[in-house]
Write a protein that holds these residues in place. Sequence first.
Motif, PDB file in Angstrom:
ATOM      1  N   PHE A 167     -19.366  30.802 -13.230  1.00 21.22           N
ATOM      2  CA  PHE A 167     -18.159  30.200 -13.781  1.00 21.22           C
ATOM      3  C   PHE A 167     -17.113  31.292 -13.963  1.00 21.22           C
ATOM      4  O   PHE A 167     -17.285  32.183 -14.801  1.00 21.22           O
ATOM      5  CB  PHE A 167     -18.430  29.546 -15.131  1.00 21.22           C
ATOM      6  CG  PHE A 167     -19.494  28.489 -15.106  1.00 21.22           C
ATOM      7  CD1 PHE A 167     -19.223  27.213 -14.627  1.00 21.22           C
ATOM      8  CD2 PHE A 167     -20.767  28.768 -15.570  1.00 21.22           C
ATOM      9  CE1 PHE A 167     -20.213  26.238 -14.608  1.00 21.22           C
ATOM     10  CE2 PHE A 167     -21.760  27.799 -15.566  1.00 21.22           C
ATOM     11  CZ  PHE A 167     -21.483  26.532 -15.073  1.00 21.22           C
ATOM     12  N   ASN A 168     -16.041  31.225 -13.220  1.00 23.81           N
ATOM     13  CA  ASN A 168     -14.941  32.178 -13.344  1.00 23.81           C
ATOM     14  C   ASN A 168     -13.651  31.405 -13.544  1.00 23.81           C
ATOM     15  O   ASN A 168     -13.215  30.664 -12.658  1.00 23.81           O
ATOM     16  CB  ASN A 168     -14.839  33.053 -12.091  1.00 23.81           C
ATOM     17  CG  ASN A 168     -13.685  34.033 -12.181  1.00 23.81           C
ATOM     18  OD1 ASN A 168     -13.450  34.629 -13.233  1.00 23.81           O
ATOM     19  ND2 ASN A 168     -12.946  34.196 -11.092  1.00 23.81           N
ATOM     20  N   GLY A 169     -13.065  31.524 -14.740  1.00 25.70           N
ATOM     21  CA  GLY A 169     -11.830  30.819 -15.032  1.00 25.70           C
ATOM     22  C   GLY A 169     -10.853  31.719 -15.752  1.00 25.70           C
ATOM     23  O   GLY A 169     -10.927  32.946 -15.638  1.00 25.70           O
ATOM     24  N   LYS A 170      -9.938  31.120 -16.498  1.00 32.86           N
ATOM     25  CA  LYS A 170      -8.940  31.889 -17.235  1.00 32.86           C
ATOM     26  C   LYS A 170      -9.309  31.963 -18.709  1.00 32.86           C
ATOM     27  O   LYS A 170      -9.778  32.980 -19.192  1.00 32.86           O
ATOM     28  CB  LYS A 170      -7.551  31.274 -17.053  1.00 32.86           C
ATOM     29  CG  LYS A 170      -6.438  32.102 -17.685  1.00 32.86           C
ATOM     30  CD  LYS A 170      -5.070  31.499 -17.407  1.00 32.86           C
ATOM     31  CE  LYS A 170      -3.966  32.371 -18.002  1.00 32.86           C
ATOM     32  NZ  LYS A 170      -2.619  31.804 -17.754  1.00 32.86           N
ATOM     33  N   ASN A 171      -9.130  30.855 -19.431  1.00 32.78           N
ATOM     34  CA  ASN A 171      -9.413  30.812 -20.866  1.00 32.78           C
ATOM     35  C   ASN A 171     -10.469  29.752 -21.184  1.00 32.78           C
ATOM     36  O   ASN A 171     -10.575  28.745 -20.492  1.00 32.78           O
ATOM     37  CB  ASN A 171      -8.147  30.491 -21.663  1.00 32.78           C
ATOM     38  CG  ASN A 171      -7.051  31.513 -21.447  1.00 32.78           C
ATOM     39  OD1 ASN A 171      -7.330  32.676 -21.197  1.00 32.78           O
ATOM     40  ND2 ASN A 171      -5.805  31.067 -21.543  1.00 32.78           N
ATOM     41  N   SER A 172     -11.220  29.999 -22.252  1.00 37.12           N
ATOM     42  CA  SER A 172     -12.232  29.055 -22.723  1.00 37.12           C
ATOM     43  C   SER A 172     -13.227  28.714 -21.618  1.00 37.12           C
ATOM     44  O   SER A 172     -13.236  27.605 -21.065  1.00 37.12           O
ATOM     45  CB  SER A 172     -11.570  27.780 -23.273  1.00 37.12           C
ATOM     46  OG  SER A 172     -10.709  28.089 -24.354  1.00 37.12           O
ATOM     47  N   VAL A 173     -14.037  29.702 -21.295  1.00 38.27           N
ATOM     48  CA  VAL A 173     -15.049  29.561 -20.242  1.00 38.27           C
ATOM     49  C   VAL A 173     -16.426  29.804 -20.857  1.00 38.27           C
ATOM     50  O   VAL A 173     -16.632  30.799 -21.558  1.00 38.27           O
ATOM     51  CB  VAL A 173     -14.808  30.557 -19.092  1.00 38.27           C
ATOM     52  CG1 VAL A 173     -15.809  30.325 -17.959  1.00 38.27           C
ATOM     53  CG2 VAL A 173     -13.378  30.451 -18.564  1.00 38.27           C
ATOM     54  N   GLY A 174     -17.364  28.911 -20.620  1.00 36.91           N
ATOM     55  CA  GLY A 174     -18.723  29.069 -21.121  1.00 36.91           C
ATOM     56  C   GLY A 174     -19.729  28.478 -20.159  1.00 36.91           C
ATOM     57  O   GLY A 174     -19.397  27.619 -19.344  1.00 36.91           O
ATOM     58  N   GLY A 175     -20.972  28.915 -20.242  1.00 42.66           N
ATOM     59  CA  GLY A 175     -21.987  28.392 -19.350  1.00 42.66           C
ATOM     60  C   GLY A 175     -22.273  26.923 -19.591  1.00 42.66           C
ATOM     61  O   GLY A 175     -22.420  26.138 -18.662  1.00 42.66           O
ATOM     62  N   VAL A 176     -22.342  26.525 -20.856  1.00 34.87           N
ATOM     63  CA  VAL A 176     -22.584  25.122 -21.197  1.00 34.87           C
ATOM     64  C   VAL A 176     -21.273  24.379 -21.417  1.00 34.87           C
ATOM     65  O   VAL A 176     -21.098  23.260 -20.931  1.00 34.87           O
ATOM     66  CB  VAL A 176     -23.474  25.010 -22.451  1.00 34.87           C
ATOM     67  CG1 VAL A 176     -23.657  23.550 -22.863  1.00 34.87           C
ATOM     68  CG2 VAL A 176     -24.844  25.641 -22.196  1.00 34.87           C
ATOM     69  N   CYS A 177     -20.336  24.989 -22.143  1.00 36.48           N
ATOM     70  CA  CYS A 177     -19.087  24.299 -22.482  1.00 36.48           C
ATOM     71  C   CYS A 177     -17.935  25.290 -22.624  1.00 36.48           C
ATOM     72  O   CYS A 177     -18.108  26.365 -23.203  1.00 36.48           O
ATOM     73  CB  CYS A 177     -19.282  23.523 -23.783  1.00 36.48           C
ATOM     74  SG  CYS A 177     -17.812  22.627 -24.341  1.00 36.48           S
ATOM     75  N   GLY A 178     -16.783  24.928 -22.121  1.00 39.70           N
ATOM     76  CA  GLY A 178     -15.601  25.775 -22.252  1.00 39.70           C
ATOM     77  C   GLY A 178     -14.989  25.684 -23.637  1.00 39.70           C
ATOM     78  O   GLY A 178     -14.865  26.678 -24.345  1.00 39.70           O
TER      79      GLY A 178
END
Length: 275
Positions: A167-178
């Motif tokens: 998972f590669n994003g900008k803000n609020s990134v998590g394995g289970v939930c952003g």
Amino acid sequence: VGTPIPVTATFTVNDVSMTRTESVTITSRHVYASNGFCTICNGYQPATKNTENCYEIGNAGQIYWFADKVNNDNSNFGSAKAVLTKDIVVNKNVLVNGELNTSESGSFRSWTPIGNDNNTYTGTFDGQGHTVSGLYFNNEDEKHVGLFGSIQSGSSIKKVGVLDSYFNGKNSVGGVCGLNQNGTIENCYSKSYVSGTENIGGVCGYNYSKSGTATIKNCHNEGKVSGSDYVGGVCGYNNDDPEGVATIEYGYNTGEVSSTYHVGGVCGWNRSVHG
């Protein structure tokens, strides 16, 4: 399936050759492979609703179907209940030694998280101890990234592991939930690679409550987590306002965590006004 296509026919009448093209719609039943994707149109196999009004998800196509319904038919599916009935594999070998398998990443099926800014998830999702592996999301301009993108009040995510995912994003990134805003994430874990700019967590990127309670309980992370600010093994940023309570209970991390600012093994930054 159900798409108009041009059909050209050439025929002869009284020694005169004629050619005519018509648009013809050819319809066919979906033919689903064991992974739940249609072999004809690549569509998703619908999840089955049981007698308890809960969707049973047993393959990759069905979890893509569920995500699509929550994101695009939120009034009917935003609060839907779902359970995993099997371990689910979307892509294989997304990670090699904990890092993105760049030699094969171009062929991975991309993931769209369940729930987003405009269509949040407020239902109950019970993994029943099963895992989801091989999710691939790579867009550094997107926020709210994970198996779930955004969950809110009334939501409960429990007993699910996320493995071999990127998972590669900008803000609020998590394995289970952003983003968890007043929901509950319980008995979940991640063994994936999670990265972004800020609010990056192995399990949850941003745990926030303005009013009510946002809870992460009995969760752990075993994968690599990296970002620039507010980065933690379990949660990147734990934050609440005076009328809300955001908590992380009984969590631990064994993965590598790195950040330029505000970094922690469990939580990158705990701003809870309740201590």
